[in-house]
Design a protein around this motif. Structure first.
Motif, PDB file in Angstrom:
ATOM      1  N   ILE A 160      49.778  32.925  41.414  1.00 11.47           N
ATOM      2  CA  ILE A 160      50.028  34.668  41.870  1.00 11.47           C
ATOM      3  C   ILE A 160      48.987  35.444  41.468  1.00 11.47           C
ATOM      4  O   ILE A 160      49.073  35.368  40.308  1.00 11.47           O
ATOM      5  N   LEU A 161      48.329  36.268  42.499  1.00 13.98           N
ATOM      6  CA  LEU A 161      47.632  37.603  42.043  1.00 13.98           C
ATOM      7  C   LEU A 161      48.680  38.693  41.794  1.00 13.98           C
ATOM      8  O   LEU A 161      49.065  39.124  42.838  1.00 13.98           O
ATOM      9  N   SER A 162      49.027  38.965  40.642  1.00 11.25           N
ATOM     10  CA  SER A 162      50.274  40.422  40.898  1.00 11.25           C
ATOM     11  C   SER A 162      48.980  41.799  39.994  1.00 11.25           C
ATOM     12  O   SER A 162      49.489  42.736  39.472  1.00 11.25           O
ATOM     13  N   ALA A 163      47.788  41.412  39.632  1.00  8.15           N
ATOM     14  CA  ALA A 163      46.807  42.518  39.007  1.00  8.15           C
ATOM     15  C   ALA A 163      46.823  44.043  39.680  1.00  8.15           C
ATOM     16  O   ALA A 163      46.354  43.748  40.730  1.00  8.15           O
ATOM     17  N   PRO A 164      46.198  45.189  38.964  1.00  7.09           N
ATOM     18  CA  PRO A 164      45.748  45.422  40.365  1.00  7.09           C
ATOM     19  C   PRO A 164      43.847  45.933  40.579  1.00  7.09           C
ATOM     20  O   PRO A 164      43.671  45.171  39.601  1.00  7.09           O
ATOM     21  N   SER A 165      44.026  46.590  41.375  1.00  7.54           N
ATOM     22  CA  SER A 165      42.846  46.171  41.499  1.00  7.54           C
ATOM     23  C   SER A 165      41.784  47.160  40.843  1.00  7.54           C
ATOM     24  O   SER A 165      42.451  48.152  40.341  1.00  7.54           O
ATOM     25  N   SER A 166      41.007  46.961  40.035  1.00  4.16           N
ATOM     26  CA  SER A 166      39.998  47.928  38.924  1.00  4.16           C
ATOM     27  C   SER A 166      38.614  46.980  38.992  1.00  4.16           C
ATOM     28  O   SER A 166      38.581  46.072  39.922  1.00  4.16           O
ATOM     29  N   PRO A 167      37.588  47.587  38.335  1.00  2.00           N
ATOM     30  CA  PRO A 167      36.093  47.432  38.530  1.00  2.00           C
ATOM     31  C   PRO A 167      36.211  45.702  37.461  1.00  2.00           C
ATOM     32  O   PRO A 167      35.473  45.038  38.246  1.00  2.00           O
ATOM     33  N   GLN A 168      37.131  45.357  37.167  1.00  2.00           N
ATOM     34  CA  GLN A 168      37.414  44.066  36.038  1.00  2.00           C
ATOM     35  C   GLN A 168      38.356  43.191  36.863  1.00  2.00           C
ATOM     36  O   GLN A 168      37.782  41.886  36.760  1.00  2.00           O
ATOM     37  N   THR A 169      38.469  43.943  38.121  1.00  2.00           N
ATOM     38  CA  THR A 169      39.826  42.604  38.913  1.00  2.00           C
ATOM     39  C   THR A 169      39.186  42.140  40.030  1.00  2.00           C
ATOM     40  O   THR A 169      39.728  41.143  40.788  1.00  2.00           O
ATOM     41  N   ARG A 170      38.239  43.627  40.308  1.00  2.00           N
ATOM     42  CA  ARG A 170      37.722  42.660  41.760  1.00  2.00           C
ATOM     43  C   ARG A 170      36.830  41.414  42.200  1.00  2.00           C
ATOM     44  O   ARG A 170      35.677  41.657  41.721  1.00  2.00           O
ATOM     45  N   GLY A 171      37.225  41.104  42.999  1.00  2.00           N
ATOM     46  CA  GLY A 171      36.529  39.639  43.457  1.00  2.00           C
ATOM     47  C   GLY A 171      36.088  38.312  42.298  1.00  2.00           C
ATOM     48  O   GLY A 171      36.080  38.071  42.582  1.00  2.00           O
ATOM     49  N   PHE A 172      37.737  38.961  41.541  1.00  2.00           N
ATOM     50  CA  PHE A 172      38.596  37.824  40.061  1.00  2.00           C
ATOM     51  C   PHE A 172      37.902  36.152  41.396  1.00  2.00           C
ATOM     52  O   PHE A 172      37.692  35.379  40.385  1.00  2.00           O
ATOM     53  N   LEU A 173      38.661  35.962  42.064  1.00  2.00           N
ATOM     54  CA  LEU A 173      38.750  35.111  42.617  1.00  2.00           C
ATOM     55  C   LEU A 173      38.160  34.217  43.634  1.00  2.00           C
ATOM     56  O   LEU A 173      37.640  35.754  44.658  1.00  2.00           O
ATOM     57  N   ASN A 174      36.941  33.610  42.714  1.00  2.00           N
ATOM     58  CA  ASN A 174      35.580  33.443  43.457  1.00  2.00           C
ATOM     59  C   ASN A 174      35.236  32.138  43.391  1.00  2.00           C
ATOM     60  O   ASN A 174      36.150  31.175  43.182  1.00  2.00           O
ATOM     61  N   ALA A 175      34.004  30.864  44.098  1.00  2.00           N
ATOM     62  CA  ALA A 175      33.875  30.165  43.907  1.00  2.00           C
ATOM     63  C   ALA A 175      34.040  30.112  42.499  1.00  2.00           C
ATOM     64  O   ALA A 175      33.979  28.338  42.236  1.00  2.00           O
ATOM     65  N   ARG A 176      33.472  30.619  41.303  1.00  2.00           N
ATOM     66  CA  ARG A 176      33.168  30.075  40.456  1.00  2.00           C
ATOM     67  C   ARG A 176      33.900  30.336  39.706  1.00  2.00           C
ATOM     68  O   ARG A 176      34.659  29.273  39.554  1.00  2.00           O
ATOM     69  N   THR A 177      35.619  30.928  39.942  1.00  2.00           N
ATOM     70  CA  THR A 177      36.717  30.961  39.519  1.00  2.00           C
ATOM     71  C   THR A 177      38.011  30.018  40.173  1.00  2.00           C
ATOM     72  O   THR A 177      38.216  29.308  39.426  1.00  2.00           O
ATOM     73  N   ILE A 178      37.761  29.702  41.494  1.00  2.00           N
ATOM     74  CA  ILE A 178      38.261  29.025  42.085  1.00  2.00           C
ATOM     75  C   ILE A 178      38.182  27.492  41.540  1.00  2.00           C
ATOM     76  O   ILE A 178      39.496  26.506  41.527  1.00  2.00           O
ATOM     77  N   ALA A 179      37.041  27.203  40.761  1.00  2.00           N
ATOM     78  CA  ALA A 179      35.588  25.653  40.717  1.00  2.00           C
ATOM     79  C   ALA A 179      36.689  25.087  39.264  1.00  2.00           C
ATOM     80  O   ALA A 179      37.169  24.254  39.146  1.00  2.00           O
TER      81      ALA A 179
END
Length: 337
Positions: free
Chosen positions: A225-244
């Motif tokens: 579950i993603l419940s973090a605020p949008s920020s430069p650090q969290t934008r695009g967090f779930l991507n091909a690399r992290t999904i792996a």
């Protein structure tokens, strides 16, 4: 064409008192009644999103002292620079403020007010709904019923995933994340893992396991579950690399902001089965979401309804009005800047 609507209380404030507001969207009736009773206001008479140009015209014409805006209103530096000097505060009906240029607010000496913690229970309820509906293939079952395609029960029909006893990973363990964790633990005996900017005090963890890196958390997240605020650090967090890093067949839920997800990467993972299902209440480019989501059977979608209960929306409206009135009295209440 947008029409002017002036709503005033029984006694209009004297000129120069600085207590005029502009409200960009209609609110539930209890909030509207309070505005009619207590304030001098211009309220968008059409229940639709105003374009930045339309909003700029309304602000210039009505010269409010405070703007009451929504998370969908883009208040950028150009907009702020063009506002009349009458505007002294921006009040947003949201916890987040990524739609507002914070530095421009500071540079112009404005106050920024918000509604912290009011919608935490409602959003956590939505997270549980999305998790259940994604795991138990609710969209597929609903379509089967409503399209009159149900052939009758069978032991292998629409087999989903159990929540009970599963590992739940939470990105962002603020108030919403902690309420989600409590309800998942109490209702489904889920084992809670989390990643946060910093570890919570022991009493707030309530037995949850902290992971110092997001990658370590993802590796043990049967449900994420993603419940973090949008920020430069969290934008695009779930991507091909992290999904792996996620377990094969994980379920993903987003109740934070759409820009935490790389849509193309998540859609590819859903199509391949690398991600079993997703429950999404927020999207990039709302309301113009990625069209592929509508074609996927393993996604349960909601139109940004996390805080959309009558009780929550009314509380949010009253809290924001309380904050505006406190600002007018020279007091600080729910003020970010």
């Amino acid at each position: 064409m947008m029409q002017r609507t002036d709503i005033k209380g029984p006694e209009e404030p004297a000129a120069g008192t600085g207590r005029r507001i502009l409200l960009t969207r209609q609110m539930p009736e209890p909030v509207m009644q309070r505005i009619r009773d207590e304030m001098q206001a211009w309220i968008n008479p059409e229940d639709r999103q105003l374009s930045p140009a339309e909003l700029q015209v309304a602000v210039a014409e009505h010269r409010p002292n405070a703007l009451m805006v929504m998370a969908t209103d883009q208040i950028d530096a150009g907009f702020i620079a063009a506002m009349p000097s009458s505007v002294r505060a921006i009040a947003t009906l949201s916890v987040g403020h990524e739609h507002i240029d914070i530095e421009a607010v500071r540079a112009h000496g404005l106050a920024l007010l918000h509604t912290p913690d009011i919608h935490s229970n409602a959003v956590s309820e939505m997270a549980i709904l999305l998790m259940l509906c994604a795991a138990r293939r609710a969209q597929e079952g609903e379509r089967m019923i409503y399209e009159d395609r149900w052939p009758g029960w069978s032991p292998t029909q629409l087999l989903g995933r159990d929540l009970t006893g599963a590992r739940l990973g939470i990105i962002g363990m603020g108030r919403i994340g902690r309420i989600i964790a409590h309800r998942a633990r109490a209702g489904f005996d889920m084992r809670i893992h989390y990643h946060n900017r910093s570890r919570l005090p022991h009493d707030l963890e309530q037995g949850a396991t902290y992971h110092g890196t997001a990658e370590d958390l993802l590796a043990v997240s049967d449900f994420l579950i993603l419940s973090a605020p949008s920020s430069p650090q969290t934008r695009g967090f779930l991507n091909a690399r992290t999904i792996a890093h996620l377990p094969e067949g994980a379920v993903v839920v987003n109740v934070a902001r759409g820009d935490l997800i790389d849509d193309d990467a998540l859609i590819a993972a859903l199509r391949s089965g690398r991600i079993a299902a997703a429950g999404l209440d927020v999207f990039n480019g709302e309301p113009n979401i990625h069209p592929a989501y509508r074609t996927l059977p393993n996604v349960f979608l909601q139109p940004h309804q996390g805080s959309s209960s009558m009780e929550t929306r009314v509380r949010m409206g009253h809290v924001l009005l309380d904050s505006v009135e406190a600002f007018w009295r020279g007091e600080r209440l729910n003020r970010l800047i």
